[in-house]
Write a protein that holds these residues in place. Structure first.
Motif, mmCIF file in Angstrom:
data_model
loop_
_atom_site.group_PDB
_atom_site.id
_atom_site.type_symbol
_atom_site.label_atom_id
_atom_site.label_comp_id
_atom_site.label_asym_id
_atom_site.label_seq_id
_atom_site.Cartn_x
_atom_site.Cartn_y
_atom_site.Cartn_z
ATOM 1 N N MET A 1 6.602 2.564 19.967
ATOM 2 C CA MET A 1 6.959 2.238 18.584
ATOM 3 C C MET A 1 5.746 1.688 17.825
ATOM 4 N N THR A 2 4.976 0.819 18.512
ATOM 5 C CA THR A 2 3.787 0.243 17.875
ATOM 6 C C THR A 2 2.784 1.326 17.517
ATOM 7 N N GLU A 3 2.609 2.283 18.438
ATOM 8 C CA GLU A 3 1.660 3.361 18.185
ATOM 9 C C GLU A 3 2.074 4.177 16.957
ATOM 10 N N ALA A 4 3.356 4.445 16.830
ATOM 11 C CA ALA A 4 3.848 5.203 15.675
ATOM 12 C C ALA A 4 3.577 4.439 14.374
ATOM 13 N N MET A 5 3.766 3.121 14.402
ATOM 14 C CA MET A 5 3.515 2.307 13.206
ATOM 15 C C MET A 5 2.033 2.313 12.839
ATOM 16 N N ILE A 6 1.172 2.273 13.862
ATOM 17 C CA ILE A 6 -0.279 2.303 13.607
ATOM 18 C C ILE A 6 -0.664 3.620 12.930
ATOM 19 N N LEU A 7 -0.189 4.734 13.479
ATOM 20 C CA LEU A 7 -0.515 6.041 12.902
ATOM 21 C C LEU A 7 0.096 6.207 11.510
ATOM 22 N N LEU A 8 1.319 5.701 11.331
ATOM 23 C CA LEU A 8 1.958 5.769 10.014
ATOM 24 C C LEU A 8 1.167 4.967 8.987
ATOM 25 N N SER A 9 0.694 3.775 9.394
ATOM 26 C CA SER A 9 -0.094 2.957 8.469
ATOM 27 C C SER A 9 -1.379 3.677 8.060
ATOM 28 N N MET A 10 -1.962 4.412 8.994
ATOM 29 C CA MET A 10 -3.180 5.163 8.682
ATOM 30 C C MET A 10 -2.895 6.233 7.627
ATOM 31 N N PHE A 11 -1.817 7.005 7.808
ATOM 32 C CA PHE A 11 -1.482 8.043 6.840
ATOM 33 C C PHE A 11 -1.093 7.453 5.486
ATOM 34 N N LEU A 12 -0.470 6.281 5.488
ATOM 35 C CA LEU A 12 -0.117 5.625 4.225
ATOM 36 C C LEU A 12 -1.372 5.199 3.474
ATOM 37 N N MET A 13 -2.363 4.666 4.206
ATOM 38 C CA MET A 13 -3.616 4.270 3.559
ATOM 39 C C MET A 13 -4.320 5.479 2.967
ATOM 40 N N ILE A 14 -4.287 6.606 3.686
ATOM 41 C CA ILE A 14 -4.889 7.840 3.161
ATOM 42 C C ILE A 14 -4.136 8.304 1.922
ATOM 43 N N ALA A 15 -2.796 8.199 1.962
ATOM 44 C CA ALA A 15 -1.959 8.666 0.862
ATOM 45 C C ALA A 15 -2.194 7.883 -0.424
ATOM 46 N N ILE A 16 -2.509 6.579 -0.307
ATOM 47 C CA ILE A 16 -2.718 5.763 -1.516
ATOM 48 C C ILE A 16 -4.154 5.852 -2.029
ATOM 49 N N GLY A 17 -4.979 6.655 -1.348
ATOM 50 C CA GLY A 17 -6.305 6.933 -1.884
ATOM 51 C C GLY A 17 -7.461 6.227 -1.217
ATOM 52 N N LEU A 18 -7.209 5.485 -0.140
ATOM 53 C CA LEU A 18 -8.323 4.863 0.570
ATOM 54 C C LEU A 18 -9.152 5.939 1.272
ATOM 55 N N PRO A 19 -10.461 5.738 1.408
ATOM 56 C CA PRO A 19 -11.276 6.722 2.134
ATOM 57 C C PRO A 19 -10.727 6.957 3.541
ATOM 58 N N ILE A 20 -10.776 8.209 3.989
ATOM 59 C CA ILE A 20 -10.176 8.561 5.279
ATOM 60 C C ILE A 20 -10.826 7.787 6.415
ATOM 61 N N ALA A 21 -12.162 7.679 6.401
ATOM 62 C CA ALA A 21 -12.859 6.963 7.474
ATOM 63 C C ALA A 21 -12.419 5.507 7.532
ATOM 64 N N LEU A 22 -12.291 4.877 6.358
ATOM 65 C CA LEU A 22 -11.856 3.472 6.305
ATOM 66 C C LEU A 22 -10.417 3.343 6.800
ATOM 67 N N SER A 23 -9.558 4.275 6.445
ATOM 68 C CA SER A 23 -8.163 4.248 6.885
ATOM 69 C C SER A 23 -8.069 4.360 8.407
ATOM 70 N N ILE A 24 -8.867 5.285 8.972
ATOM 71 C CA ILE A 24 -8.874 5.453 10.439
ATOM 72 C C ILE A 24 -9.351 4.182 11.116
ATOM 73 N N LEU A 25 -10.452 3.623 10.612
ATOM 74 C CA LEU A 25 -11.030 2.431 11.237
ATOM 75 C C LEU A 25 -10.089 1.240 11.149
ATOM 76 N N ALA A 26 -9.500 1.021 9.979
ATOM 77 C CA ALA A 26 -8.630 -0.142 9.796
ATOM 78 C C ALA A 26 -7.414 -0.080 10.720
ATOM 79 N N SER A 27 -6.763 1.072 10.764
ATOM 80 C CA SER A 27 -5.575 1.192 11.614
ATOM 81 C C SER A 27 -5.937 1.094 13.089
ATOM 82 N N ALA A 28 -7.070 1.684 13.482
ATOM 83 C CA ALA A 28 -7.489 1.616 14.885
ATOM 84 C C ALA A 28 -7.856 0.198 15.295
#
Length: 428
Positions: A1-28
């Motif tokens: 469940m935690t892993e799904a939330m982490i990946l979902l948070s990454m896609f949400l950050m990308i969706a709101i316009g944050l740079p993809i690299a920053l979204s990947i790094l922050a969620s990871a």
């Protein structure tokens, strides 16, 4: 469940316009902190360094720079003139020229975005002037550029090979047949539309003009022979071949064609650095995501979950294709590869899918993603040059996208299609 939330948070950050690299790094980073506390940040820092310093990945900035030097050093223009003299006399020949030039250009640059920027800036205005609609000109330029990344050298293949520990040279060999077949299918479709809509011919065939453009483009035509011959002959690695491409493009642009002055060289270097920084930042930050996925064993559990549904290889490949098509529609190519390779490789190995075949399959899905909005990076670039709308051009582009899908299905369900030539070169 935690892993799904982490990946979902990454896609949400990308969706709101944050740079993809920053979204990947922050969620990871959130993930590794939840697993190991602050000590996880130390491993994350090491992963970022290791991810960005892999030797095979050095080929990426070198091929990007080679493409930029080709565009500013007069090589691209001579390739266009040569292919136009060769096949431009056929009805709708300028559309075929577009495909042919993309196939030549891809043999040196390995980048679809570089391809469409270099060739499209010349061919799209020429097609519009000859009576082609802006949407048609943008569609054929975009689709041929994306298909061309199947032909070696290919930056997506380099990235996949480095992440999956797969032979990059064998991936290059496997891409030759699908790339050439796809190119001829695009040309055939262009001829069909030319005959149906009475698209114009270019000037009549002239042996004198062909001879002159062949002489002018001779050094440009030698480049793929030197680079690919060296790689396939085992003389140089893919990374060394990329360095050879840069050196050859510099020598030809500076001393033979003499069109690469210091100002153009500066702009080529800046362009290369900007494109490289985007890709390498994604690579570096994705290493942290890879660390998190490895520690949580999410890919292994995903593989186990799919195999409980079906162990049929063809069905699994269909599931993977659908998933990759969706990912390619919402992420840029490098990010899509970086995110999906660590997740799917355990499944690929467990089911017994050849990693070379999977690499070509993945690259074709990236090519499709470059044509399908909302991201559609290559299509957007072509539309920008043609000054036309993306959604209307997408409708015109559907038959050409169909060619990409047909090649993908052949690669997916006829393994010999990409692997036959690998067997010829390296044995079963």
């Amino acid at each position: 469940m935690t892993e799904a939330m982490i990946l979902l948070s990454m896609f949400l950050m990308i969706a709101i316009g944050l740079p993809i690299a920053l979204s990947i790094l922050a969620s990871a980073l959130i993930g590794v902190w939840l697993l190991n506390g602050h000590l996880g940040f130390l491993n994350a820092a090491l992963s970022i360094y290791d991810g960005a310093t892999s030797f095979p990945l050095i080929a990426i900035p070198l091929f990007i720079l080679a493409g930029a030097l080709m565009n500013t050093g007069g090589i691209s223009a001579r390739l266009i003139a040569f292919v136009s003299a060769l096949i431009g006399f056929v009805r709708g020949g300028l559309a075929m020229v577009n495909v042919g030039v993309s196939m030549f250009f891809a043999e040196i640059s390995g980048s679809a975005v570089a391809d469409v920027a270099a060739t499209g800036s010349v061919l799209i205005p020429a097609m519009k002037k000859k009576g082609y609609t802006p949407r048609f000109a943008a569609a054929i330029t975009s689709s041929s550029a994306s298909l061309a990344i199947i032909i070696p050298p290919s930056i997506p293949m380099i990235l996949y090979g480095a992440l999956s520990d797969t032979s990059i040279v064998k991936l290059f060999v496997a891409g030759i047949v699908p790339g050439i077949v796809g190119g001829f299918l695009l040309m055939s479709l262009s001829y069909y539309f030319a005959a149906r809509y009475d698209l114009p011919r270019e000037d009549s065939f002239s042996l004198c003009r062909l001879w002159q453009t062949t002489k002018d483009a001779s050094w440009a035509l030698v480049l793929p022979v030197i680079i690919l011959g060296g790689i396939f002959g085992g003389i140089v690695t893919a990374t060394e071949g990329a360095a050879l491409a840069v050196l050859a493009a510099l020598v030809i642009g500076l001393f033979i064609y003499r069109e690469l002055d210091l100002k153009r060289l500066y702009h080529a270097l800046v362009d290369g650095v900007l494109q490289t920084s985007t890709v390498m930042l994604l690579v570096a930050t994705s290493a942290v995501l890879g660390l998190y996925l490895t520690e949580t064993e999410l890919p292994q559990r995903l593989a186990q979950g799919i195999t409980t549904i079906t162990t049929n290889k063809l069905a699994v490949l269909m599931i993977i294709n659908v998933f990759l098509l969706f990912v390619g529609m919402v992420l840029h190519g490098a990010a899509a590869i970086i995110l999906t390779v660590p997740i799917f490789m355990p499944l690929v190995n467990q089911i017994g899918i050849d990693p070379i075949q999977f690499g070509i399959l993945l690259t074709l899905n990236i090519a499709l993603g470059q044509q399908t909005p909302p991201v559609a990076s290559v299509l957007v670039t072509a539309c920008s040059i043609a000054k036309t709308d993306v959604w209307g051009t997408t409708k015109t582009n559907l038959p050409f996208i169909g060619v990409l899908v047909a090649v993908l299905l052949l690669v997916t369900y006829v393994p010999a299609f990409p692997l036959w030539l690998v067997g010829v070169f390296y044995g079963p």
